[in-house]
Design a protein around this motif. Structure first.
Motif, PDB file in Angstrom:
ATOM      1  N   LEU A 343      28.573  14.034 -68.093  1.00 55.07           N
ATOM      2  CA  LEU A 343      29.197  14.124 -66.647  1.00 55.07           C
ATOM      3  C   LEU A 343      30.594  14.865 -66.800  1.00 55.07           C
ATOM      4  N   ASP A 344      30.952  15.178 -68.047  1.00 58.76           N
ATOM      5  CA  ASP A 344      32.081  16.090 -68.359  1.00 58.76           C
ATOM      6  C   ASP A 344      31.431  17.030 -69.558  1.00 58.76           C
ATOM      7  N   VAL A 345      32.016  18.050 -69.386  1.00 57.85           N
ATOM      8  CA  VAL A 345      31.509  19.199 -70.578  1.00 57.85           C
ATOM      9  C   VAL A 345      31.991  18.626 -71.758  1.00 57.85           C
ATOM     10  N   HIS A 346      33.209  18.370 -72.043  1.00 55.98           N
ATOM     11  CA  HIS A 346      33.690  17.335 -73.121  1.00 55.98           C
ATOM     12  C   HIS A 346      33.716  15.982 -72.703  1.00 55.98           C
ATOM     13  N   ASP A 347      32.521  15.511 -72.874  1.00 56.34           N
ATOM     14  CA  ASP A 347      32.262  14.187 -72.271  1.00 56.34           C
ATOM     15  C   ASP A 347      33.411  13.005 -72.539  1.00 56.34           C
ATOM     16  N   MET A 348      33.623  12.456 -71.632  1.00 60.52           N
ATOM     17  CA  MET A 348      34.647  11.269 -71.684  1.00 60.52           C
ATOM     18  C   MET A 348      35.904  11.607 -72.480  1.00 60.52           C
ATOM     19  N   GLU A 349      36.269  12.866 -72.562  1.00 56.12           N
ATOM     20  CA  GLU A 349      37.550  13.175 -73.110  1.00 56.12           C
ATOM     21  C   GLU A 349      38.813  12.582 -72.461  1.00 56.12           C
ATOM     22  N   ASP A 350      38.730  12.241 -71.069  1.00 54.83           N
ATOM     23  CA  ASP A 350      39.773  11.463 -70.598  1.00 54.83           C
ATOM     24  C   ASP A 350      39.933  10.066 -71.402  1.00 54.83           C
ATOM     25  N   LEU A 351      38.836   9.562 -71.823  1.00 50.57           N
ATOM     26  CA  LEU A 351      38.993   8.157 -72.524  1.00 50.57           C
ATOM     27  C   LEU A 351      39.637   8.206 -73.843  1.00 50.57           C
ATOM     28  N   GLY A 352      39.867   9.431 -74.442  1.00 54.17           N
ATOM     29  CA  GLY A 352      40.505   9.659 -75.735  1.00 54.17           C
ATOM     30  C   GLY A 352      39.450  10.219 -76.903  1.00 54.17           C
ATOM     31  N   GLU A 353      39.548  11.380 -77.328  1.00 59.81           N
ATOM     32  CA  GLU A 353      38.472  11.847 -78.283  1.00 59.81           C
ATOM     33  C   GLU A 353      38.030  10.972 -79.514  1.00 59.81           C
ATOM     34  N   ASN A 354      38.988  10.009 -80.127  1.00 62.32           N
ATOM     35  CA  ASN A 354      38.747   9.379 -80.983  1.00 62.32           C
ATOM     36  C   ASN A 354      37.831   8.238 -80.720  1.00 62.32           C
ATOM     37  N   GLY A 357      34.034  10.234 -80.304  1.00 65.25           N
ATOM     38  CA  GLY A 357      33.404  11.153 -81.498  1.00 65.25           C
ATOM     39  C   GLY A 357      33.775  10.322 -82.542  1.00 65.25           C
ATOM     40  N   TYR A 358      34.473   9.450 -82.910  1.00 67.02           N
ATOM     41  CA  TYR A 358      34.757   8.856 -84.033  1.00 67.02           C
ATOM     42  C   TYR A 358      34.407   7.344 -83.721  1.00 67.02           C
ATOM     43  N   ASP A 359      34.345   6.316 -84.971  1.00 66.56           N
ATOM     44  CA  ASP A 359      34.072   4.843 -84.766  1.00 66.56           C
ATOM     45  C   ASP A 359      34.746   4.092 -85.809  1.00 66.56           C
ATOM     46  N   GLU A 360      34.412   2.777 -86.129  1.00 62.47           N
ATOM     47  CA  GLU A 360      34.869   2.222 -87.380  1.00 62.47           C
ATOM     48  C   GLU A 360      34.536   2.828 -88.563  1.00 62.47           C
ATOM     49  N   THR A 361      33.297   3.493 -88.537  1.00 65.95           N
ATOM     50  CA  THR A 361      32.645   4.038 -89.903  1.00 65.95           C
ATOM     51  C   THR A 361      33.230   5.281 -90.311  1.00 65.95           C
ATOM     52  N   ILE A 362      33.968   5.925 -89.205  1.00 67.40           N
ATOM     53  CA  ILE A 362      34.416   7.489 -89.698  1.00 67.40           C
ATOM     54  C   ILE A 362      35.697   7.703 -89.088  1.00 67.40           C
ATOM     55  N   GLN A 363      36.733   8.253 -89.765  1.00 72.81           N
ATOM     56  CA  GLN A 363      38.166   8.704 -89.193  1.00 72.81           C
ATOM     57  C   GLN A 363      38.004  10.005 -89.224  1.00 72.81           C
ATOM     58  N   ARG A 364      38.896  10.502 -88.143  1.00 78.55           N
ATOM     59  CA  ARG A 364      39.222  11.844 -88.165  1.00 78.55           C
ATOM     60  C   ARG A 364      39.934  12.439 -89.206  1.00 78.55           C
ATOM     61  N   SER A 365      39.587  13.583 -89.883  1.00 78.85           N
ATOM     62  CA  SER A 365      40.170  14.101 -90.991  1.00 78.85           C
ATOM     63  C   SER A 365      41.527  14.764 -90.614  1.00 78.85           C
ATOM     64  N   LYS A 366      42.414  14.953 -91.642  1.00 85.15           N
ATOM     65  CA  LYS A 366      43.805  15.564 -91.374  1.00 85.15           C
ATOM     66  C   LYS A 366      43.822  16.866 -91.575  1.00 85.15           C
ATOM     67  N   ILE A 367      42.721  17.520 -92.226  1.00 87.16           N
ATOM     68  CA  ILE A 367      42.493  18.871 -92.744  1.00 87.16           C
ATOM     69  C   ILE A 367      42.372  19.951 -91.580  1.00 87.16           C
ATOM     70  N   SER A 372      39.667  19.220 -86.237  1.00 87.79           N
ATOM     71  CA  SER A 372      39.163  19.859 -84.995  1.00 87.79           C
ATOM     72  C   SER A 372      38.050  19.204 -84.321  1.00 87.79           C
ATOM     73  N   LEU A 373      37.224  18.637 -85.316  1.00 88.59           N
ATOM     74  CA  LEU A 373      36.015  18.357 -84.795  1.00 88.59           C
ATOM     75  C   LEU A 373      36.000  17.001 -83.835  1.00 88.59           C
ATOM     76  N   ARG A 374      35.265  16.951 -82.727  1.00 86.11           N
ATOM     77  CA  ARG A 374      35.453  16.210 -81.556  1.00 86.11           C
ATOM     78  C   ARG A 374      34.428  15.193 -81.858  1.00 86.11           C
ATOM     79  N   MET A 375      33.318  15.510 -82.315  1.00 84.93           N
ATOM     80  CA  MET A 375      32.072  14.422 -82.285  1.00 84.93           C
ATOM     81  C   MET A 375      31.893  14.446 -84.000  1.00 84.93           C
ATOM     82  N   ALA A 376      31.932  13.160 -84.656  1.00 84.56           N
ATOM     83  CA  ALA A 376      31.656  13.099 -85.964  1.00 84.56           C
ATOM     84  C   ALA A 376      30.834  12.140 -86.324  1.00 84.56           C
ATOM     85  N   LYS A 377      30.527  10.962 -85.444  1.00 83.74           N
ATOM     86  CA  LYS A 377      29.967   9.889 -85.758  1.00 83.74           C
ATOM     87  C   LYS A 377      28.312   9.994 -85.727  1.00 83.74           C
TER      88      LYS A 377
END
Ligand code: GLY
Ligand code: MN
Ligand code: MN
Length: 458
Positions: A343-354, A357-367, A372-377
């Motif tokens: 329903l959004d082009v970056h879906d649910m980005e209002d809820l917070g990217e992390n 695109g991320y969950d308890e199994t994978i954390q956003r890289s600091k590199i 910049s990867l929005r969806m990793a899981k």
């Protein structure tokens, strides 16, 4: 009234949310009209996507409530008055609207604040100034005291991220509109045409076939600027045109495609080498889309192919695995492989990217680049994600890295200088994860060198 799914779908979605909570109340504010230059002259109306998901109606001045304790849903709003009807024509009654989405009760907006008193109220992060103020007023808090509910956010992501069969029909439709937009631009792309004219062609199709674009169209010969909204140039022989554009269909489901076109109708040998590398990255990452794979692995596949391709051309060097792990490729591809679409082009980005695109199994890289990867899981059937690798020559970034001697072991800066004015290339498709693999949404949109050259020359 906007088109809706049958009412049991909204009932089921609210019941699924309700099932996750034993107490409290969820509050969903509609988006309101937003003034452009004076109050009555408003921007194109867009409903909030969480409101659309649970309450369907694409109308302002409403509040949807799910009372978890009593397992019931309410719609707060007011009927139109004769003053409204004189200007807007006859309007459905709130009770009729409510029947279409099967809420249990309708109440006037004036009763909402007292209804919420002493309740534990869950809400999503407000992103519009007027709704922030309204939320603070309703809850008797200061703006800085507004605390969105993590529990609600996580539960909504879990529901909205897995598209149901009826939603996939809508996503296909949005992608067909997107394919039409891009195809028409390909047919009109030639030297001497104004970028603005092509922008208008694409925007017109999005409006004519659906609910307009899913985000402001990116269409520029300066494709090295990732989100370039300047359309002031005239198409020139020898340059590349990047168009990143999508549509919303009439039910507000979104598409997102990018294609890169040689204005002359034929890629130069230099352009073709880079294009083929991005194309291979796009194709290989798509081929690997299936349940159980983390999307970050598809990102790794894409940036590895990009690193290999750039090494063959002489722009990069050194150990490929190390170069990729450290993020040397991010000089050329500073963004992530993709994001969820719905329903959004970056879906649910209002809820917070992390949370999306991320969950308890994978954390956003600091590199830089990886981060910049929005969806990793891990991908699941029903996910819709984009695959959008690119190679860009961003003069400012090249200068900074070169001065810092950053990743000199992996980047041939002398050769990079020769590509300084190259521009950029991105190729993007939206991919549905199925039980056994994936499906690229929409009809096939010309993508290989031959397909692109054929349509440009036809
Ligand atoms: N529409 C920008 C993107 O592709 O993410
Ligand atoms: Mn895009
Ligand atoms: Mn995208």
């Amino acid at each position: 009234m906007n088109p809706l799914f049958p009412s049991p779908i909204y009932q089921k979605r609210r019941a699924q949310l309700n099932a996750a909570f034993s107490s409290g109340t969820a509050l969903f504010l509609s988006n309101n009209e937003s003034p452009a230059n004076y109050p009555a002259n408003t921007y194109h109306y867009r409903q909030d996507s969480n409101f659309l998901y649970f309450f369907g109606l694409s109308l302002p001045n409403m509040v949807g409530v799910i009372d978890f304790e009593q397992n019931r849903s309410l719609l707060f709003g007011d009927d139109f008055t004769i003053d409204d009807i004189i200007w807007m024509g006859n309007q459905p009654k709130l009770s009729d609207l409510a029947a279409h989405i099967a809420v249990d009760e309708v109440r006037p907006l004036s009763e909402l604040a007292s209804f919420l008193k002493n309740k534990q109220v869950h809400f999503t992060p407000p992103y519009r100034a007027d709704n922030k103020i309204e939320l603070a007023r309703l809850l008797g808090k200061n703006l800085e005291e507004l605390t969105p509910s993590i529990e609600l956010i996580k539960r909504i992501v879990a529901l909205r991220e897995l598209k149901s069969p009826e939603e996939i029909v809508q996503m296909e439709e949005a992608n067909e509109i997107g394919v039409n937009m891009h195809t028409m631009v390909m047919k009109h792309c030639k030297p001497g045409v104004a970028e603005r004219e092509l922008f208008g062609v694409a925007e017109g199709i999005a409006l004519g076939m659906g609910n307009g674009t899913s985000f402001p169209i990116i269409l520029s010969q300066n494709g090295q600027t990732l989100h370039n909204h300047d359309h002031s140039l005239i198409l020139e022989k020898g340059r590349l045109l990047v168009m990143d554009a999508g549509a919303e269909n009439v039910m507000n489901y979104c598409s997102d495609h990018t294609r890169t076109l040689p204005v002359s109708g034929k890629f130069s040998p230099l352009q073709k080498e880079i294009y083929e590398t991005v194309y291979q990255a796009n194709m290989a990452a798509i081929a690997n889309c299936k349940p159980g794979i983390q999307h970050i692995e598809n990102h790794r596949i894409a940036v590895t192919i990009i690193t290999e391709g750039l090494q063959k051309i002489g722009l990069m060097k050194g150990n490929i695995e190390e170069s990729v792990a450290l993020g040397a490729h991010a000089l050329f591809m500073p963004h992530g492989l993709g994001h969820q679409v719905g329903l959004d082009v970056h879906d649910m980005e209002d809820l917070g990217e992390n949370f999306v695109g991320y969950d308890e199994t994978i954390q956003r890289s600091k590199i830089f680049g990886w981060g910049s990867l929005r969806m990793a899981k891990t991908l699941k059937p029903g996910h819709v994600i984009t695959v959008e690798p690119g190679i860009y020559f961003i003069p400012h970034l090249i200068d900074i890295w070169k001065n810092e001697k950053k990743f000199e072991a992996y980047i041939n800066y002398d050769k990079v200088e020769m590509y300084r004015n190259f521009g950029g290339i991105r190729i993007e498709d939206s991919v549905l994860i199925t039980e056994n693999g994936h499906k690229v949404l929409g009809s096939h949109l010309p993508k290989s060198v031959t397909e692109i050259e054929n349509i440009l020359q036809s």
